[in-house]
Design a protein around this motif. Structure first.
Motif, short mmCIF file in Angstrom:
data_model
loop_
_atom_site.label_atom_id
_atom_site.label_comp_id
_atom_site.label_asym_id
_atom_site.label_seq_id
_atom_site.Cartn_x
_atom_site.Cartn_y
_atom_site.Cartn_z
N THR A 21 0.82 -1.21 0.00
CA THR A 21 0.00 0.00 0.00
C THR A 21 0.85 1.26 0.00
O THR A 21 0.60 2.21 -0.75
CB THR A 21 -0.94 0.00 1.22
OG1 THR A 21 -1.77 -1.17 1.18
CG2 THR A 21 -1.82 1.24 1.23
N ASN A 25 1.02 3.45 -3.28
CA ASN A 25 0.04 4.49 -3.00
C ASN A 25 -1.38 4.02 -3.33
O ASN A 25 -2.24 4.79 -3.74
CB ASN A 25 0.36 5.75 -3.82
CG ASN A 25 -0.32 6.98 -3.23
OD1 ASN A 25 -0.50 7.08 -2.02
ND2 ASN A 25 -0.69 7.92 -4.09
N ASP A 26 -1.61 2.75 -3.13
CA ASP A 26 -2.91 2.14 -3.40
C ASP A 26 -2.92 0.75 -2.77
O ASP A 26 -1.87 0.16 -2.55
CB ASP A 26 -3.15 2.02 -4.91
CG ASP A 26 -4.62 1.79 -5.25
OD1 ASP A 26 -5.46 1.86 -4.33
OD2 ASP A 26 -4.91 1.54 -6.43
N SER A 102 2.15 6.99 8.17
CA SER A 102 1.97 7.06 6.71
C SER A 102 0.89 6.09 6.25
O SER A 102 0.00 6.44 5.47
CB SER A 102 3.28 6.76 5.98
OG SER A 102 4.23 7.76 6.24
N TYR A 103 0.95 4.86 6.77
CA TYR A 103 -0.05 3.88 6.38
C TYR A 103 -1.42 4.24 6.93
O TYR A 103 -2.43 4.21 6.22
CB TYR A 103 0.32 2.46 6.85
CG TYR A 103 -0.82 1.50 6.59
CD1 TYR A 103 -1.03 0.98 5.32
CD2 TYR A 103 -1.74 1.21 7.60
CE1 TYR A 103 -2.12 0.17 5.06
CE2 TYR A 103 -2.84 0.40 7.34
CZ TYR A 103 -3.02 -0.12 6.07
OH TYR A 103 -4.12 -0.91 5.81
N THR A 105 -2.70 7.07 7.92
CA THR A 105 -3.28 8.25 7.27
C THR A 105 -3.81 7.91 5.89
O THR A 105 -4.93 8.28 5.53
CB THR A 105 -2.22 9.36 7.16
OG1 THR A 105 -1.75 9.70 8.47
CG2 THR A 105 -2.81 10.60 6.51
N MET A 106 -3.02 7.18 5.11
CA MET A 106 -3.45 6.79 3.77
C MET A 106 -4.71 5.93 3.82
O MET A 106 -5.64 6.11 3.05
CB MET A 106 -2.34 6.02 3.06
CG MET A 106 -2.67 5.66 1.62
SD MET A 106 -1.36 4.65 0.86
CE MET A 106 0.02 5.77 1.01
N SER A 107 -4.73 5.01 4.75
CA SER A 107 -5.85 4.08 4.86
C SER A 107 -7.14 4.79 5.27
O SER A 107 -8.21 4.56 4.68
CB SER A 107 -5.52 2.98 5.88
OG SER A 107 -6.56 2.06 5.99
N GLN A 110 -8.69 7.42 2.60
CA GLN A 110 -9.03 6.95 1.26
C GLN A 110 -10.51 7.12 0.95
O GLN A 110 -10.91 7.21 -0.20
CB GLN A 110 -8.64 5.48 1.09
CG GLN A 110 -9.42 4.52 1.99
CD GLN A 110 -9.01 3.08 1.81
OE1 GLN A 110 -8.98 2.58 0.70
NE2 GLN A 110 -8.65 2.42 2.91
#
Length: 219
Positions: A21, A25-26, A102-103, A105-107, A110
């Motif tokens: 991920t 970035n996905d 980082s993970y 926040t991205m998760s 989304q």
């Protein structure tokens, strides 16, 4: 000489998922592509998870499990009162989240739909409520007259909403070492326990629903 195949575990799948991920970035598109890329079989994946979405839910549950594991290594932890245990939980939990910011926040960013994010945190919610059930002490029950099962559920539900609000605050915190989040935790936990000591627990449910509506759904 043939290379010995790595044993697949729940933790290794989670680590692979997080790495994928962050690097792409996905999130992975399918179990087939994910397992092929990481050189293990689909059947090994299904020994631990039913879908890719269940991996994502498991990650937040594992943050809680690791938090409790770290707390229980402290010999003094079991002597703490409920308020001190809660503070220790929050500081340890958010320290782990910060180490994986980082993970996380991205998760959590989304989805623009907050309800989808709540579904993502469903396993964390169940585990957190179980943790709370374990730290509600007999001493606290004695202090609260007519302490009943529904009152314990009120504590669990309002505490879960408080955790969500703290998570939302942390996601938006840009202070060094997230020091504003630490202050938020101290003040909110103190306020919560003061409220529980002066307010009938039945009213906490209505209060929690109001805060949830105002802070989580309204932007």
């Amino acid at each position: 000489m043939a290379t010995k195949k790595t044993t697949i575990t729940r933790e290794k799948i989670v680590s692979m998922y997080m790495n994928y991920t962050l690097e792409n970035n996905d999130k992975p598109k399918s179990v087939y592509n994910f397992t092929k890329l990481n050189n293990f079989s689909e059947s090994e994946f299904y020994n631990f998870f039913g879908t890719m979405e269940s991996v994502e839910k498991e990650i937040f549950k594992m943050f809680l499990e690791k938090t409790v594991e770290l707390l229980q290594k402290d010999q003094d932890y079991e002597t703490y009162d409920m308020k001190s245990k809660m503070l220790s939980f929050y500081f340890t939990f958010f320290e782990l989240l910060s180490a994986n910011r980082s993970y996380v926040t991205m998760s959590l960013k989304q989805h623009h739909n907050d309800l989808k994010n709540l579904m993502l945190l469903s396993s964390l919610r169940s585990s957190f409520k179980n943790y709370l059930a374990g730290i509600i002490s007999d001493e606290y029950r004695i202090k609260q007259e007519k302490f009943q099962n529904f009152q314990e559920k009120a504590i669990q539900e309002t505490s879960w909403i408080q955790l969500l609000l703290t998570l939302k605050f942390w996601l938006e915190d840009s202070s060094p070492a997230f020091e504003k989040t630490d202050l938020y935790i101290e003040k909110s936990i103190k306020a919560t326990f003061e409220l529980m000591n002066i307010t009938p627990l039945e009213s906490l449910i209505d209060f929690g629903k109001f805060i949830f509506k105002e802070k989580i759904h309204n932007k």
